[in-house]
Design an enzyme around this catalytic site. Structure first.
Site, PDB file in Angstrom:
ATOM      1  N   SER A   1      91.100 -37.549 -67.279  1.00  0.00           N
ATOM      2  CA  SER A   1      92.463 -38.103 -68.293  1.00  0.00           C
ATOM      3  C   SER A   1      92.436 -40.262 -67.892  1.00  0.00           C
ATOM      4  O   SER A   1      92.200 -40.091 -66.597  1.00  0.00           O
ATOM      5  CB  SER A   1      93.612 -37.677 -67.241  1.00  0.00           C
TER       6      SER A   1
ATOM      7  N   GLY B   1      93.566 -33.383 -77.803  1.00  0.00           N
ATOM      8  CA  GLY B   1      92.609 -32.084 -77.073  1.00  0.00           C
ATOM      9  C   GLY B   1      93.756 -31.269 -75.735  1.00  0.00           C
ATOM     10  O   GLY B   1      94.860 -31.270 -76.279  1.00  0.00           O
ATOM     11  N   GLU B   2      92.621 -29.878 -75.195  1.00  0.00           N
ATOM     12  CA  GLU B   2      93.401 -28.744 -75.363  1.00  0.00           C
ATOM     13  C   GLU B   2      94.373 -29.457 -73.914  1.00  0.00           C
ATOM     14  O   GLU B   2      94.866 -28.150 -73.532  1.00  0.00           O
ATOM     15  CB  GLU B   2      92.342 -27.906 -75.298  1.00  0.00           C
TER      16      GLU B   2
ATOM     17  N   HIS C   1      88.661 -38.053 -74.520  1.00  0.00           N
ATOM     18  CA  HIS C   1      88.251 -38.484 -75.893  1.00  0.00           C
ATOM     19  C   HIS C   1      87.329 -38.705 -77.000  1.00  0.00           C
ATOM     20  O   HIS C   1      87.715 -38.697 -77.844  1.00  0.00           O
ATOM     21  CB  HIS C   1      88.914 -40.443 -76.036  1.00  0.00           C
TER      22      HIS C   1
ATOM     23  N   GLY D   1      94.265 -45.326 -76.120  1.00  0.00           N
ATOM     24  CA  GLY D   1      93.051 -45.871 -75.457  1.00  0.00           C
ATOM     25  C   GLY D   1      93.080 -45.687 -74.658  1.00  0.00           C
ATOM     26  O   GLY D   1      93.518 -44.345 -73.779  1.00  0.00           O
ATOM     27  N   TYR D   2      92.072 -46.310 -73.206  1.00  0.00           N
ATOM     28  CA  TYR D   2      91.816 -45.936 -72.097  1.00  0.00           C
ATOM     29  C   TYR D   2      90.500 -44.858 -72.142  1.00  0.00           C
ATOM     30  O   TYR D   2      90.957 -44.577 -71.535  1.00  0.00           O
ATOM     31  CB  TYR D   2      92.584 -46.520 -71.071  1.00  0.00           C
TER      32      TYR D   2
ATOM     33  N   GLN E   1     101.260 -30.576 -76.679  1.00  0.00           N
ATOM     34  CA  GLN E   1     101.535 -30.421 -77.728  1.00  0.00           C
ATOM     35  C   GLN E   1     100.337 -30.440 -78.804  1.00  0.00           C
ATOM     36  O   GLN E   1     101.884 -30.702 -79.741  1.00  0.00           O
ATOM     37  CB  GLN E   1     100.967 -32.094 -76.957  1.00  0.00           C
TER      38      GLN E   1
END
Ligand code: PAF
Length: 282
Positions: free
Chosen positions: A185, A147-148, A37, A31-32, A153
């Site tokens: 971010s 996301g890169e 995103h 979220g946020y 991750q």
């Protein structure tokens, strides 16, 4: 666009889509939401008939002294962004829905998770792998989007999908930056104006390292040292790591060749720990 909070309801909706022969994309988030995103959601909308965005601040991936309680949340704004970007469903469970009483099963990984962020965040990737596996089982998407910016991750999720024979295509999407270079971010919101300008040291050092490699430097230590020297000029910056690793193994390399990841993690004024990177095939 629907917002669902239970596993049962999400399964029911996805089952109906499947009956119609539709493909499903999943964008897992905490979220946020920001333009980073949004770029993942856009890609999912382009490539899949239906798109699920999960919004869940996953307690399991935060260490005991990390920012779980203060992690920013704004479901209303997130819903607007998802709706206008073309998502079909938000899955927004409570922690009790995801981790029922007595929960004791985990997905863990060695190797890839024992470098970079895994060193200073020892429980992080176990939490990520566990929650992402759960989301994959709940939504059963054809494709999932990451996301890169979180390059480690992304590598960990790709490895997990391969190792555990999950029939899901993992799509990585490029880093989205502010005009001045700062990688988008949710944690940037922890910073005041002065700290935000101090945070530009991350992208400046990433651009410096990238330029050095593009111009032919092949000694990883020389590149890392130049990036470290630059970051150390910023008094608010505390370096966690400046590393150059093999993209597939996350192991440190001395000679820059093949598929490389240059990644940094830097704290800003004890308020936010930010990450940035570049990937290159040399
Ligand atoms: O990248 C994130 O926001 C999280 O780590 C993820 C993948 C949504 C899992 O909680």
């Amino acid at each position: 666009m629907k917002i669902e909070t239970t596993v049962k309801d999400v399964r029911k909706t996805v089952k109906e889509w499947r009956k119609e022969g539709l493909t499903v994309g999943l964008v897992p988030t905490m979220g946020y939401l920001h333009e980073g995103h949004q770029s993942l959601i856009k890609k999912a909308v382009e490539q899949c008939d239906k798109v699920v965005v999960s919004i869940f601040v996953n307690p399991m991936q935060f260490g005991p002294t990390e920012d779980l309680a203060s992690y920013p949340r704004d479901l209303e704004k997130d819903s607007e962004l998802c709706e206008k970007t073309g998502a079909d469903l938000i899955f927004h469970p409570e922690p009790e829905e995801m981790y029922q009483e007595g929960f004791c099963s985990f997905v863990d990984m060695t190797g890839l998770t024992q470098a970079l962020c895994g060193l200073s965040r020892p429980v992080h990737f176990r939490g990520v792998c566990t929650v992402v596996s759960k989301l994959f089982h709940i939504v059963q998407p054809d494709k999932a989007y990451f996301g890169e910016k979180d390059a480690q991750q992304l590598a960990v999720i790709k490895r997990m999908v391969k190792d555990l024979n999950m029939d899901i295509e993992i799509v990585g999407c490029p880093i989205i930056r502010e005009k001045d270079g700062l990688a988008k971010s949710s944690r940037n919101t922890y910073l005041d104006e002065k700290e935000r300008s101090a945070a530009l040291i991350l992208s400046k050092s990433i651009f410096l390292g990238k330029k050095m490699v593009e111009e032919g430097e092949r000694n990883a230590n020389v590149v890392k040292q130049a990036m470290t020297d630059l970051i150390q000029k910023e008094p608010m910056a505390e370096i966690d790591y400046v590393e150059i690793v093999d993209q597939n193994t996350m192991q440190s390399i001395e000679e820059i060749k093949g598929d490389i990841l240059c990644a940094i993690a830097v704290g800003i004024n004890h308020k936010a720990r930010l990450i940035d990177n570049f990937m290159m095939t040399v």
